[in-house]
Motif scaffolding. Structure first.
Motif, PDB file in Angstrom:
ATOM      1  N   HIS A  76      18.640   4.427  -1.576  1.00  0.00           N
ATOM      2  CA  HIS A  76      18.979   3.609  -0.412  1.00  0.00           C
ATOM      3  C   HIS A  76      17.762   3.598   0.508  1.00  0.00           C
ATOM      4  O   HIS A  76      17.232   4.667   0.853  1.00  0.00           O
ATOM      5  CB  HIS A  76      20.188   4.195   0.314  1.00  0.00           C
ATOM      6  CG  HIS A  76      21.415   4.272  -0.538  1.00  0.00           C
ATOM      7  ND1 HIS A  76      22.409   3.316  -0.515  1.00  0.00           N
ATOM      8  CD2 HIS A  76      21.804   5.194  -1.454  1.00  0.00           C
ATOM      9  CE1 HIS A  76      23.357   3.647  -1.368  1.00  0.00           C
ATOM     10  NE2 HIS A  76      23.018   4.784  -1.959  1.00  0.00           N
ATOM     11  N   HIS A  97      20.210  14.675   0.068  1.00  0.00           N
ATOM     12  CA  HIS A  97      21.506  15.222   0.463  1.00  0.00           C
ATOM     13  C   HIS A  97      21.847  16.524  -0.264  1.00  0.00           C
ATOM     14  O   HIS A  97      21.189  16.904  -1.235  1.00  0.00           O
ATOM     15  CB  HIS A  97      22.605  14.183   0.232  1.00  0.00           C
ATOM     16  CG  HIS A  97      22.846  13.855  -1.224  1.00  0.00           C
ATOM     17  ND1 HIS A  97      23.632  14.631  -2.049  1.00  0.00           N
ATOM     18  CD2 HIS A  97      22.438  12.809  -1.989  1.00  0.00           C
ATOM     19  CE1 HIS A  97      23.691  14.083  -3.250  1.00  0.00           C
ATOM     20  NE2 HIS A  97      22.967  12.977  -3.245  1.00  0.00           N
ATOM     21  N   TRP A 120      24.470  10.247  -0.394  1.00  0.00           N
ATOM     22  CA  TRP A 120      23.415   9.721   0.466  1.00  0.00           C
ATOM     23  C   TRP A 120      23.841   9.614   1.922  1.00  0.00           C
ATOM     24  O   TRP A 120      23.009   9.769   2.829  1.00  0.00           O
ATOM     25  CB  TRP A 120      22.975   8.357  -0.046  1.00  0.00           C
ATOM     26  CG  TRP A 120      24.016   7.293   0.119  1.00  0.00           C
ATOM     27  CD1 TRP A 120      25.113   7.077  -0.668  1.00  0.00           C
ATOM     28  CD2 TRP A 120      24.068   6.315   1.152  1.00  0.00           C
ATOM     29  NE1 TRP A 120      25.848   6.026  -0.200  1.00  0.00           N
ATOM     30  CE2 TRP A 120      25.231   5.532   0.920  1.00  0.00           C
ATOM     31  CE3 TRP A 120      23.258   6.009   2.247  1.00  0.00           C
ATOM     32  CZ2 TRP A 120      25.594   4.480   1.750  1.00  0.00           C
ATOM     33  CZ3 TRP A 120      23.611   4.948   3.071  1.00  0.00           C
ATOM     34  CH2 TRP A 120      24.771   4.203   2.819  1.00  0.00           C
ATOM     35  N   ILE A 147      16.730   7.385   0.924  1.00  0.00           N
ATOM     36  CA  ILE A 147      17.783   8.383   0.764  1.00  0.00           C
ATOM     37  C   ILE A 147      18.374   8.211  -0.636  1.00  0.00           C
ATOM     38  O   ILE A 147      19.141   7.283  -0.884  1.00  0.00           O
ATOM     39  CB  ILE A 147      18.892   8.228   1.820  1.00  0.00           C
ATOM     40  CG1 ILE A 147      18.300   8.104   3.234  1.00  0.00           C
ATOM     41  CG2 ILE A 147      19.845   9.414   1.740  1.00  0.00           C
ATOM     42  CD1 ILE A 147      19.353   7.915   4.314  1.00  0.00           C
ATOM     43  N   THR A 191      20.754   8.976  -3.930  1.00  0.00           N
ATOM     44  CA  THR A 191      22.014   9.588  -4.349  1.00  0.00           C
ATOM     45  C   THR A 191      21.758  10.274  -5.684  1.00  0.00           C
ATOM     46  O   THR A 191      21.378   9.616  -6.660  1.00  0.00           O
ATOM     47  CB  THR A 191      23.138   8.547  -4.520  1.00  0.00           C
ATOM     48  OG1 THR A 191      23.420   7.952  -3.263  1.00  0.00           O
ATOM     49  CG2 THR A 191      24.412   9.208  -5.044  1.00  0.00           C
TER      50      THR A 191
END
Length: 256
Positions: free
Chosen positions: A4, A18, A24, A42, A44
């Protein structure tokens, strides 16, 4: 793995990683603010969030994919690299891969040496407490408990609650088992000593002993590392529940 992105790609790159079992959106609020000055990425991780169908493998395998992205999309260089819990361990692994990968790094609430007892405890807790931890009803119950047990400033806004309810019920139990097995079996690499990054190692005052000991061990490899204890807070509180406080500390570290 899905990435992202926020902000202008011509700005300095910041990657936020994360923690295990989340996704995310852990860093969504920080990412939006940082995107005013930076290009924010970001990811995932596999086995989490919308990537739940791709098996999670290990800290090292995740770092492999992130390095491939950084080399292809960021010319092999970041301005800052930040991670919480499992994400922090992945930051450590990335720092070990390339000495000049990033100018700044924040490691938050991370274990970086083997903890066999904790590994066994967490895996068996996840197996035995499965009905209370997995599924839509369990996620709804956990959200309500968080709101009851934490100050209002730590409550998720509705947007994050919606992401939580979408992603948490579909997180495979196998993701958690593999994550605990690999996360709590990690060893620091000798190449970490070569990093040129300025590093801060954060942890909450109420964190487990192994997290605080990990900060000291990391500092023995990277003597320039600055350790910060968040008074009154527990595991991941700054990154996950208190984005404004996280940003204040991060901006100060970044030199803004």
């Amino acid at each position: 793995m899905k990435f992202h992105e926020f902000g202008d790609k011509l700005n300095p790159h910041i990657m936020l990683i994360h923690g295990g079992g989340n996704a995310w959106w852990n860093f969504l609020r920080q990412g939006r603010v940082l995107s005013e000055k930076y290009h924010v990425i970001i990811p995932t991780m596999d086995g989490h969030g919308e990537e739940y169908e791709t098996p999670y493998v290990s800290t090292e395998a995740t770092a492999d994919k992130l390095m491939k992205y950084i080399n292809a999309e960021c010319d092999g260089k970041l301005f800052a690299l930040c991670g919480v819990s499992l994400g922090g361990q992945i930051v450590i692994e990335l720092l070990s891969r390339k000495a000049d990968l990033t100018e700044k790094a924040i490691i938050d609430g991370t274990v970086c040496y083997p903890t066999p007892f904790m590994k066994t405890y967490c895996i068996w807790t996840a197996k035995l407490m499965g009905p209370l931890l997995f599924g839509k009803k369990a996620s709804e119950r956990l959200l309500k408990q968080m709101d009851k047990m934490t100050p209002e400033k730590m409550h998720y806004p509705q947007e994050i609650k919606d992401y939580y309810m979408e992603d948490m019920p579909r997180t495979p139990k196998e993701t958690l088992y593999t994550m605990y097995k690999t996360y709590m079996n990690y060893n620091l690499k000798e190449s970490l000593r070569d990093t040129k990054a300025e590093v801060m190692y954060w942890y909450g005052q109420k964190e487990m002993k192994c997290v605080k000991e990990s900060a000291q061990l990391f500092e023995s490899y990277v003597p320039s590392c600055k350790i910060y204890e968040a008074k009154g807070y527990n595991h991941g509180h700054l990154a996950i529940y208190l984005p404004d406080e996280w940003l204040e500390l991060a901006y100060d570290f970044f030199g803004n």
